[in-house]
Design an enzyme around this catalytic site. Structure first.
Site, PDB file in Angstrom:
ATOM      1  CE  LYS A  85      32.497 -10.125  64.855  1.00  0.00           C
ATOM      2  NZ  LYS A  85      33.310 -11.310  65.168  1.00  0.00           N
ATOM      3  CG  ASP A 130      36.717 -10.421  65.031  1.00  0.00           C
ATOM      4  OD1 ASP A 130      37.846 -10.052  65.400  1.00  0.00           O
ATOM      5  OD2 ASP A 130      35.785 -10.654  65.819  1.00  0.00           O
ATOM      6  CE1 TYR A 131      37.988 -15.431  60.009  1.00  0.00           C
ATOM      7  CE2 TYR A 131      39.877 -15.992  58.661  1.00  0.00           C
ATOM      8  CZ  TYR A 131      38.526 -16.026  58.885  1.00  0.00           C
ATOM      9  OH  TYR A 131      37.702 -16.652  57.976  1.00  0.00           O
ATOM     10  CE  LYS A 132      38.384 -11.327  68.868  1.00  0.00           C
ATOM     11  NZ  LYS A 132      37.302 -11.818  67.997  1.00  0.00           N
ATOM     12  CD  GLN A 168      29.967  -9.751  74.186  1.00  0.00           C
ATOM     13  OE1 GLN A 168      30.910  -9.423  74.881  1.00  0.00           O
ATOM     14  NE2 GLN A 168      30.086  -9.963  72.890  1.00  0.00           N
TER      15      GLN A 168
HETATM   16  O1  C5P Z   1      26.664 -12.288  69.619  1.00  0.00           O
HETATM   17  P1  C5P Z   1      27.397 -11.039  70.004  1.00  0.00           P
HETATM   18  O2  C5P Z   1      26.649  -9.773  69.637  1.00  0.00           O
HETATM   19  O3  C5P Z   1      27.867 -11.060  71.427  1.00  0.00           O
HETATM   20  O4  C5P Z   1      28.681 -11.075  69.052  1.00  0.00           O
HETATM   21  C1  C5P Z   1      29.775 -10.228  69.199  1.00  0.00           C
HETATM   22  C2  C5P Z   1      30.811 -10.596  68.183  1.00  0.00           C
HETATM   23  O5  C5P Z   1      31.935  -9.728  68.330  1.00  0.00           O
HETATM   24  C3  C5P Z   1      31.366 -12.010  68.298  1.00  0.00           C
HETATM   25  O6  C5P Z   1      31.609 -12.461  66.975  1.00  0.00           O
HETATM   26  C4  C5P Z   1      32.674 -11.865  69.038  1.00  0.00           C
HETATM   27  O7  C5P Z   1      33.623 -12.815  68.609  1.00  0.00           O
HETATM   28  C5  C5P Z   1      33.128 -10.478  68.609  1.00  0.00           C
HETATM   29  N1  C5P Z   1      33.968  -9.750  69.550  1.00  0.00           N
HETATM   30  C6  C5P Z   1      33.564  -9.448  70.836  1.00  0.00           C
HETATM   31  N2  C5P Z   1      34.383  -8.739  71.676  1.00  0.00           N
HETATM   32  C7  C5P Z   1      35.565  -8.311  71.251  1.00  0.00           C
HETATM   33  C8  C5P Z   1      35.994  -8.606  69.946  1.00  0.00           C
HETATM   34  C9  C5P Z   1      35.145  -9.326  69.117  1.00  0.00           C
HETATM   35  O8  C5P Z   1      32.456  -9.820  71.232  1.00  0.00           O
HETATM   36  N3  C5P Z   1      36.315  -7.554  72.029  1.00  0.00           N
END
Ligand code: C5P
Length: 259
Positions: A50, A78-80, A206
Site C-alpha cells: 500500500k 491509498d490516496y483517499k 488505532q
Molecule cells: O501502521 P498501521 O498498521 O496502523 O497502518 C495502517 C495503514 O492503513 C495506514 O497507512 C493508514 O493510513 C491506513 N488506513 C487506516 N484506517 C483506515 C484507512 C486506511 O489505518 N480506515
C-alpha cells in the site's frame, strides 16, 4: 500474550500461501529508498503493498509505484480521493492508467458514482467508511451524533454497494455485518481491514483494532498492516514480523475452512 512470545511462535516455518494473498503491507516510510529496502526485505513473503499519504510526496514516488508494478508487485494506492465528482473521476482514470489494482475514495454517492465511471481495467474501488483510528467520540465530534460507529460504517457500506464500488475499508469489527449486508442483497463487497494489531503489539493511534486471527475469522478479504511490520517491537525485523502474522492468518484460514 506478550510481544516476545507472539513472535517466538514463528520459529517453525509453516506454509502460508493462502495468507499471502490477503496481506497488504503499508509502505509508510519517508523515502523511496526506505520503501524499496522494505520491499526487498519482504521479497517472497509479501507481494501486495500500500502506498499512501506518508510516501505520496517523497521524491520519485510515482516512478517507484511504476517500479513496483514492473517488478510484478501488486499496488494499493491509498490516496483517499475526496473532491468534487469530476475531479475524483479523472483521478481514478489516472490511477487505472498507472496500473495500480486498488484505490481508495471517500465521499457521497455522487462522488462514488463518478469514481465508478472513471474505473477501468483491473482497478478496484474502495470507499473509506470510518477510519479505524476513530471511535464514537470522534464521529460525534464530527457531527454524526445520531449514529454508533458500526451504524455509520454499515450505512456508508450500503451507499458504496449501491454506487457500484468493489469494496470498502473498515475495521475488522464491522466486516461480518458488511459481508451480510452485501449477500442479503445478492451482491458482494470486498472488505479491507486496517487497524490490525497482533496480540502484545502497541495500539498506536488505532482505536478499532483486531488481531490478524480475529480479522480472518470476521471474514476480512485483505488485512493492511503498517507499523507492526515496518517498525516491529523488540529484536525482530520486518521479515520475522510478517512471517509470524502470515502464520497466524494461515492458521485462522485453515480453521475457518474446517467449520
Ligand atoms: O501502521 P498501521 O498498521 O496502523 O497502518 C495502517 C495503514 O492503513 C495506514 O497507512 C493508514 O493510513 C491506513 N488506513 C487506516 N484506517 C483506515 C484507512 C486506511 O489505518 N480506515
Amino acid at each position: 500474550m506478550s510481544a516476545a512470545s507472539y513472535y517466538e511462535l514463528s520459529a517453525d516455518i509453516m506454509p502460508i500461501e493462502q495468507a499471502k494473498e490477503k496481506l497488504i503491507v503499508a509502505l509508510d516510510v519517508e523515502s523511496v529508498a526506505a520503501a524499496r529496502e522494505l520491499v526487498d526485505t519482504l521479497e517472497g513473503l509479501v507481494d501486495f503493498f500500500k502506498v499512501g499519504l506518508v510516501l505520496q510526496l517523497a521524491s520519485g514516488a510515482q516512478s517507484f509505484i511504476e517500479e513496483l508494478l514492473g517488478r510484478g508487485k501488486r499496488v494499493f494506492l491509498d490516496y483517499k480521493f475526496h473532491d468534487i465528482p469530476e475531479t475524483v473521476k479523472v483521478a481514478v482514470e489516472r490511477a487505472a492508467k498507472l496500473g495500480v489494482e486498488f484505490v481508495t475514495i471517500h465521499g457521497s454517492s455522487k462522488v462514488m458514482r463518478a469514481a465508478v465511471q472513471g474505473r477501468s481495467g483491473k482497478l478496484k474501488l474502495f470507499t473509506v467508511t470510518v477510519l479505524t483510528s476513530m471511535d464514537e467520540d470522534d464521529i460525534h465530534e464530527m457531527g454524526y451524533t445520531d449514529h454508533s460507529v458500526e451504524q455509520l460504517v454499515v450505512f456508508r457500506a450500503q451507499k458504496a454497494l449501491d454506487a457500484g464500488c468493489d469494496g470498502v475499508i473498515s475495521s475488522a469489527r464491522e466486516a461480518k455485518e458488511i459481508k451480510k449486508l452485501a449477500t442479503d442483497r445478492g451482491k458482494s463487497l470486498l472488505v479491507i481491514t486496517p487497524g490490525i494489531r497482533p496480540d502484545g503489539s502497541p495500539e498506536d493511534d488505532q482505536k478499532r483494532r483486531m488481531s490478524p486471527r480475529e480479522a480472518i475469522e470476521a471474514g476480512a478479504d485483505y488485512l493492511v498492516l503498517g507499523r507492526p511490520i515496518i517498525h516491529p517491537e523488540l529484536h525482530i525485523g520486518p521479515r520475522e514480523a510478517a512471517q509470524a502474522i502470515l502464520e497466524e492468518m494461515q492458521e485462522a484460514l485453515e480453521a475457518k475452512a474446517k467449520t
